[in-house]
Design a protein around this motif. Sequence first.
Motif, PDB file in Angstrom:
ATOM      1  N   PHE A 143       0.663  -1.394   0.040  1.00  0.00           N
ATOM      2  CA  PHE A 143       0.016  -0.266  -0.033  1.00  0.00           C
ATOM      3  C   PHE A 143       0.828   1.145  -0.060  1.00  0.00           C
ATOM      4  CE2 PHE A 143       0.552  -1.175   4.368  1.00  0.00           C
ATOM      5  CZ  PHE A 143       0.699   0.027   4.911  1.00  0.00           C
ATOM      6  N   ALA A 144       2.129   1.141   0.061  1.00  0.00           N
ATOM      7  CA  ALA A 144       3.027   2.099  -0.104  1.00  0.00           C
ATOM      8  C   ALA A 144       4.496   1.635  -0.190  1.00  0.00           C
ATOM      9  CB  ALA A 144       3.345   2.990   1.636  1.00  0.00           C
ATOM     10  N   GLU A 145       5.342   2.742  -0.570  1.00  0.00           N
ATOM     11  CA  GLU A 145       6.537   2.313  -1.209  1.00  0.00           C
ATOM     12  C   GLU A 145       7.313   1.204  -0.399  1.00  0.00           C
ATOM     13  OE1 GLU A 145       9.716   1.915  -3.815  1.00  0.00           O
ATOM     14  OE2 GLU A 145       7.728   3.296  -4.350  1.00  0.00           O
ATOM     15  N   ASP A 146       7.420   1.249   0.727  1.00  0.00           N
ATOM     16  CA  ASP A 146       8.054   0.176   1.565  1.00  0.00           C
ATOM     17  C   ASP A 146       7.181  -0.652   2.721  1.00  0.00           C
ATOM     18  OD1 ASP A 146      10.711   0.817   0.394  1.00  0.00           O
ATOM     19  OD2 ASP A 146      11.025   2.589   1.822  1.00  0.00           O
ATOM     20  N   PHE A 147       5.857  -0.466   2.299  1.00  0.00           N
ATOM     21  CA  PHE A 147       4.944  -1.052   3.515  1.00  0.00           C
ATOM     22  C   PHE A 147       4.240  -2.221   2.525  1.00  0.00           C
ATOM     23  CE2 PHE A 147       6.462   2.460   5.598  1.00  0.00           C
ATOM     24  CZ  PHE A 147       6.264   2.146   6.837  1.00  0.00           C
ATOM     25  N   GLU A 148       3.988  -3.439   3.385  1.00  0.00           N
ATOM     26  CA  GLU A 148       3.009  -4.477   2.820  1.00  0.00           C
ATOM     27  C   GLU A 148       2.077  -4.781   3.859  1.00  0.00           C
ATOM     28  OE1 GLU A 148       4.729  -7.672   0.682  1.00  0.00           O
ATOM     29  OE2 GLU A 148       6.495  -6.486   0.133  1.00  0.00           O
ATOM     30  N   TRP A 149       0.804  -5.014   3.547  1.00  0.00           N
ATOM     31  CA  TRP A 149      -0.208  -5.673   4.755  1.00  0.00           C
ATOM     32  C   TRP A 149      -0.697  -6.887   4.094  1.00  0.00           C
ATOM     33  CZ3 TRP A 149      -5.941  -4.444   4.254  1.00  0.00           C
ATOM     34  CH2 TRP A 149      -6.470  -5.172   5.444  1.00  0.00           C
ATOM     35  N   GLY A 150      -0.578  -7.807   4.813  1.00  0.00           N
ATOM     36  CA  GLY A 150      -1.125  -9.154   4.345  1.00  0.00           C
ATOM     37  C   GLY A 150      -2.400 -10.014   5.648  1.00  0.00           C
ATOM     38  N   ALA A 151      -3.000 -10.609   4.936  1.00  0.00           N
ATOM     39  CA  ALA A 151      -4.045 -11.499   5.985  1.00  0.00           C
ATOM     40  C   ALA A 151      -4.345 -12.747   5.252  1.00  0.00           C
ATOM     41  CB  ALA A 151      -5.157 -10.291   6.024  1.00  0.00           C
ATOM     42  N   ASP A 152      -4.635 -13.638   5.968  1.00  0.00           N
ATOM     43  CA  ASP A 152      -5.316 -14.773   5.601  1.00  0.00           C
ATOM     44  C   ASP A 152      -6.161 -15.424   6.420  1.00  0.00           C
ATOM     45  OD1 ASP A 152      -3.656 -16.155   7.461  1.00  0.00           O
ATOM     46  OD2 ASP A 152      -1.958 -16.525   5.993  1.00  0.00           O
ATOM     47  N   ILE A 153      -6.967 -16.449   5.952  1.00  0.00           N
ATOM     48  CA  ILE A 153      -8.035 -17.266   6.724  1.00  0.00           C
ATOM     49  C   ILE A 153      -7.777 -18.679   6.429  1.00  0.00           C
ATOM     50  CG2 ILE A 153      -9.737 -16.797   5.002  1.00  0.00           C
ATOM     51  CD1 ILE A 153     -11.678 -16.607   7.743  1.00  0.00           C
ATOM     52  N   TYR A 154      -8.011 -19.559   7.316  1.00  0.00           N
ATOM     53  CA  TYR A 154      -7.855 -20.961   7.200  1.00  0.00           C
ATOM     54  C   TYR A 154      -9.092 -21.590   7.818  1.00  0.00           C
ATOM     55  CZ  TYR A 154      -2.848 -20.777   7.046  1.00  0.00           C
ATOM     56  OH  TYR A 154      -1.389 -20.193   6.540  1.00  0.00           O
ATOM     57  N   TYR A 155      -9.572 -22.657   7.130  1.00  0.00           N
ATOM     58  CA  TYR A 155     -10.680 -23.319   7.706  1.00  0.00           C
ATOM     59  C   TYR A 155     -10.520 -24.885   7.525  1.00  0.00           C
ATOM     60  CZ  TYR A 155     -15.066 -25.708   7.105  1.00  0.00           C
ATOM     61  OH  TYR A 155     -16.182 -26.690   7.265  1.00  0.00           O
TER      62      TYR A 155
END
Length: 171
Positions: free
Chosen positions: A58-70
């Motif tokens: 979302f910005a030059e040096d930043f990343e956001w991640g998310a996941d879901i497991y079932y």
Amino acid sequence: LFHPTDTLSLGFSFGGGSNIDLEGDVKLTYPDGSTEKTRHHTQMVIPFTLRAGFNWRFAEDFEWGADIYYWHYQVLQEQRTVLDSPIMGMAGFTDPKDFGNSWNWNTGLMYHVSEALEVMVGWQMDFSPIPDRTFSLDNASRDQKGVSMGARWAINKHWRVGAAFVRNWME
């Protein structure tokens, strides 16, 4: 893994379940030191899993991640063990499990300090499939929350070294 844009990655996976047949030696030692020996055959199930997640720069040096497991744990309602020869008069036993389904979610941020160094922080929430009435030492999973922090260093194009601290809390 899909890359709908240069800054967004989406991932999905399916893991097939499996029936498992465990077998091995059983030895019972009585208080007087005498023993009884036999073998056991135990049937269990590993459930299928579904997973999905995203990673967004979302910005030059930043990343956001998310996941879901079932996990489809409701297939494990009981565990049956059969003994080749009886011990203490028992030819086998059935262990009720009564599992429900389980899921967890995770999210985290990554900062690219430099081209070779990344630092990360994350949060997770894991919901246990084990009901209170069948909780036991061999099924020690409980609902848990966790935080993690870590760093990753790219030694070269093919090698990376990472270190992490993870802290989980459970009931």
